[in-house]
Design a protein around this motif. Structure first.
Motif, short mmCIF file in Angstrom:
data_model
loop_
_atom_site.label_atom_id
_atom_site.label_comp_id
_atom_site.label_asym_id
_atom_site.label_seq_id
_atom_site.Cartn_x
_atom_site.Cartn_y
_atom_site.Cartn_z
N LEU A 369 0.83 -1.21 0.00
CA LEU A 369 0.00 0.00 0.00
C LEU A 369 0.86 1.26 0.00
O LEU A 369 0.56 2.25 -0.67
CB LEU A 369 -0.93 0.00 1.22
CG LEU A 369 -2.07 -1.04 1.20
CD1 LEU A 369 -2.86 -0.99 2.50
CD2 LEU A 369 -3.00 -0.81 0.02
N LYS A 372 2.06 1.92 -3.42
CA LYS A 372 0.99 2.45 -4.27
C LYS A 372 0.78 3.94 -4.00
O LYS A 372 0.68 4.75 -4.93
CB LYS A 372 -0.30 1.66 -3.95
CG LYS A 372 -1.37 1.78 -5.01
CD LYS A 372 -2.60 0.96 -4.62
CE LYS A 372 -2.66 -0.34 -5.37
NZ LYS A 372 -3.92 -1.07 -5.14
N ILE A 373 0.73 4.30 -2.71
CA ILE A 373 0.53 5.71 -2.33
C ILE A 373 1.71 6.56 -2.79
O ILE A 373 1.55 7.65 -3.33
CB ILE A 373 0.34 5.83 -0.79
CG1 ILE A 373 -0.98 5.17 -0.38
CG2 ILE A 373 0.37 7.29 -0.35
CD1 ILE A 373 -1.13 4.95 1.11
N GLU A 527 -10.07 7.36 -4.86
CA GLU A 527 -9.38 6.06 -4.85
C GLU A 527 -8.17 6.08 -3.91
O GLU A 527 -7.96 5.17 -3.11
CB GLU A 527 -8.94 5.70 -6.28
CG GLU A 527 -8.44 4.26 -6.38
CD GLU A 527 -7.93 3.91 -7.77
OE1 GLU A 527 -7.17 2.94 -7.88
OE2 GLU A 527 -8.30 4.62 -8.74
N VAL A 531 -7.25 4.15 -0.25
CA VAL A 531 -6.01 3.38 0.01
C VAL A 531 -5.34 3.88 1.29
O VAL A 531 -4.85 3.09 2.11
CB VAL A 531 -5.04 3.49 -1.19
CG1 VAL A 531 -3.71 2.82 -0.85
CG2 VAL A 531 -5.63 2.85 -2.43
N LYS A 534 -7.18 2.61 4.27
CA LYS A 534 -6.90 1.17 4.42
C LYS A 534 -5.53 0.96 5.08
O LYS A 534 -5.35 0.11 5.95
CB LYS A 534 -6.93 0.51 3.04
CG LYS A 534 -6.94 -1.01 3.08
CD LYS A 534 -7.08 -1.59 1.68
CE LYS A 534 -7.02 -3.10 1.69
NZ LYS A 534 -7.06 -3.69 0.34
#
Length: 690
Positions: A369, A372-373, A527, A531, A534
């Motif tokens: 994650l 991704k961020i 989106e 994330v 999460k």
């Protein structure tokens, strides 16, 4: 890869493993041809004369061996009456110091010199014997006056790096008279500077007779014309056995210098009637095959788990090891054993495994994650607003972690690729380069080599050069900024920034505060917001997980000593009430050494931590035994006393890093002070090779 044939007889099997691993052909070029042939002589101790048992063509001379055996049949009456009263004639030292072995060695060395068969290495399997035999050569002198002067000059130059006090040590002073006569001793118990000095003098031809243990046959460039074995038996910690063919090949291989000698000469001193087959196997046998003895230690498992990317698992390492390859080749024989072990394993309590798997999955999910961020945060239209001078960033290229850097500037067009490190030079399809001050090793920029990360070794200062970093390799943005001077050319300016970054690292042992994509950067894409939320949930789970204060973070930094036991002591407070001298004393128990029968009286202030150490060791051993590991509890508890100060210093450095990793600042300082208190005098003298 290049291997010595003395090291490896199963080269084809090793090549099979490489082929299997890389899924491509592997060519093996193998030869056991020796350019300088060897002649092997046997000398019966207490007798006289040399007997050629293997000639330069590798032929065993049975006729000569039978003559040799006859001498033992004739010896007893002569030996019984000899001065010194009778230990079995051997190359070993008699209690009274009068063994005939010593006089035999004297005669052999004298004969070698008279026949101009020097230089000679005389192998003994004990340090005490090496020194005793060397001292018994007091009447022999092999050097000319010029060679004596040269030897003294090299010796005096070498010891200049020692303090005045250390130059007067007996171990230093007693060596010069021997060296001037062309005689020297080499074994692992010598001071490092003396060992190196002996090696250099031998290579220069100023040492003609070297009395050494088998360690000097390993990898040093010290060939001789002649090699002498004072015994064919050695104590290996378990029994007094004949040396194996591999050991004999390794040591005898020192005889015969390519381009200098027509042939090499090996002289084996034997002290009893030997079976012909035994000496044949020893002298003409093949080297032992390379058998992998790798084992999966706690240290290895912990380090595999600590890799956030999770690209290597313990299973992956085992599956691809040479040990597993050899094991699988013998598979038909072990199928039954595997089945029984699997049945046994299914009955074991594995509740802890589930916790560990859950924790490890959390770490991997968080890592994914974060990536991704981060890929969204460093999009140029967002990141450029925050990549301002002084911003702290993290830089990572695949598995290479460059740690924390400081932004200097961002440029649109890439700089000349010749200046980029090889790992960073590949085009990533991005036009932005972030000039970043990064911690690099001091040797990075010597000889025009490219920058590389500073080795993460305590005590290494390193430098802070400006490194061009492609934007996609920025793996973390910190909310912290520091002031940087306008002129970064003076080394002191960059060194001050390095100190500031290191200080911040100490202030935030769990990591520098991160730039928040929503609160700090105002990113509102639904989106990405999802994330981020999460990630926050997973981080909360990780923080409250019972394994989060995983002692493993400290243990995976400790390799020199028992990582489980020392971590238990760090966490149960054993070190908290000790000063740095007491810490060094207790930690010394973890550095392995030879057994000693000497009784040691502990000072009062050390008896309590020593008791805590033994209690923790007992607890760990009992838990391991309950888990069906083959551990002897009493043996595990008793295994402690010091060996080498350098190993102890290295261990204290690892403990300092382990304490730093878990935010224990007091312990970190204590281990650091203990290490500093050792760094003095002759043991830390600079190597003569550097």
């Amino acid at each position: 890869m290049v291997f010595l044939s003395a090291t490896m007889s199963n080269a084809t099997e090793f090549a099979e493993w490489i082929c299997n691993l890389h899924k491509q052909p592997c060519h093996v070029v193998y030869t056991d041809f020796r350019p300088t042939p060897l002649q092997h002589y046997v000398f019966p101790i207490g007798g006289s004369g040399l007997y050629l048992v293997v000639d330069e063509n590798g032929q065993f001379r049975e006729d000569n061996f039978l003559k040799l055996q006859d001498t033992f049949a004739k010896q007893p009456s002569q030996l019984d009456g000899r001065k010194g009263g009778g230990p079995k004639a051997s190359g070993r030292i008699a209690k009274g110091g009068n063994a005939s072995g010593t006089s035999d060695i004297y005669r052999i060395v004298k004969m070698i010199m008279e026949r101009k068969f020097q230089p000679v290495i005389i192998f003994s399997f004990s340090r005490r014997e090496c020194e005793h035999h060397a001292m018994s050569m007091s009447k022999l002198d092999f050097n000319t006056e010029e060679e004596k002067d040269n030897t003294e000059q090299v010796f005096r130059s070498a010891i200049l790096c020692l303090s005045e006090e250390d130059r007067g040590l007996p171990a230093i002073e007693l060596m010069l008279p021997l060296l001037k006569r062309g005689i020297a001793v080499h074994h692992s118990g010598l001071l490092p500077i003396i060992k190196e000095l002996v090696e250099l003098l031998f290579q220069e031809g100023l040492v003609k007779a070297l009395f050494a243990t088998e360690t000097s046959a390993m990898g040093l460039n010290m060939p001789a014309k002649t090699v002498v074995f004072t015994s064919v038996k050695k104590w290996d910690g378990d029994s007094n056995r004949y040396i194996g063919s591999g050991e004999y090949i390794q040591m005898s291989g020192r005889a015969g210098r390519r381009g200098k000698d027509e042939r090499g000469i090996c002289v084996i001193m034997i002290d009893e009637k030997m079976e012909m087959s035994v000496i044949k196997d020893m002298v003409l046998g093949k080297p032992a095959p390379l058998i992998s003895t790798s084992r999966l230690s706690y240290y290895t498992i912990l380090n595999l788990l600590s890799r956030a990317e999770g690209q290597f698992t313990a299973e992956h390492v085992i599956r691809n090891s040479f040990h597993q390859f050899q094991y699988e080749k013998a598979l038909p024989e072990v199928v039954q054993k595997i089945t029984s072990l699997e049945n046994e394993a299914s009955l074991l309590d594995s509740s802890g495994v589930n916790d560990l798997a859950e924790y490890h999955k959390l770490v991997l999910d968080i890592s994914e994650l974060e990536k991704k961020i981060m890929s969204e945060m460093i999009r140029s239209e967002r990141a450029l607003l925050y990549l301002v001078p002084g911003r702290l960033v993290k830089v990572r290229d695949g598995s290479t972690d460059w740690g924390c850097g400081v932004v200097v500037n961002v440029v649109k067009k890439p700089a000349a690729s010749a200046n980029l490190p090889p790992a960073l030079s590949a085009s990533r399809g991005n036009n932005y380069i972030v000039d970043t001050l990064l911690h690099c090793s001091s040797s990075s920029n010597e000889n025009g080599s490219r920058s590389k990360p500073c080795p993460p070794r305590p005590g290494e200062k390193g430098e802070m050069p400006v490194v061009p970093v492609p934007l996609p390799l920025v793996s973390g943005l910190s909310s912290v900024r520091i002031n940087i001077p306008s002129d970064l050319r003076p080394p002191e300016a960059r060194q001050n920034i390095l100190s500031a970054v290191q200080e911040l690292g100490k202030r935030y042992p769990q990591g520098l505060p991160k730039m928040h994509p929503i609160a700090d950067m105002g990113i509102e894409e639904p989106e990405l917001v999802g994330v981020v939320h999460k990630l926050e949930v997973l981080e909360q789970k990780l923080g409250s997980h019972p394994l989060h204060k995983l002692k493993g973070r400290a243990a995976c930094l400790i390799d020199t000593g028992d990582e489980l036991l020392i971590t238990e002591l760090m966490f149960n407070g054993t070190f908290n009430d000790l000063d740095h001298h007491q810490v060094a004393s207790i930690v010394s128990c973890f550095v392995p050494c030879e057994k000693s029968s000497e009784q040691i009286r502990l000072r009062n202030e050390l008896s309590k931590p020593m008791t805590q150490l033994q209690e923790a060791a007992r607890k760990i051993a009992e838990v391991q035994r309950e888990c069906k590991l083959d551990v002897n509890v009493e043996e595990y508890v008793e295994r402690s006393i010091i060996r080498l100060v350098r190993r102890l210093d290295e261990f204290l450095d690892q403990l300092k890093a382990a304490a730093e990793a878990v935010g224990e600042v007091n312990l970190e300082n204590k281990f650091g002070s203990a290490s500093e208190s050792l760094r003095r005098g002759i043991m830390f003298a600079n190597s003569l090779y550097l």
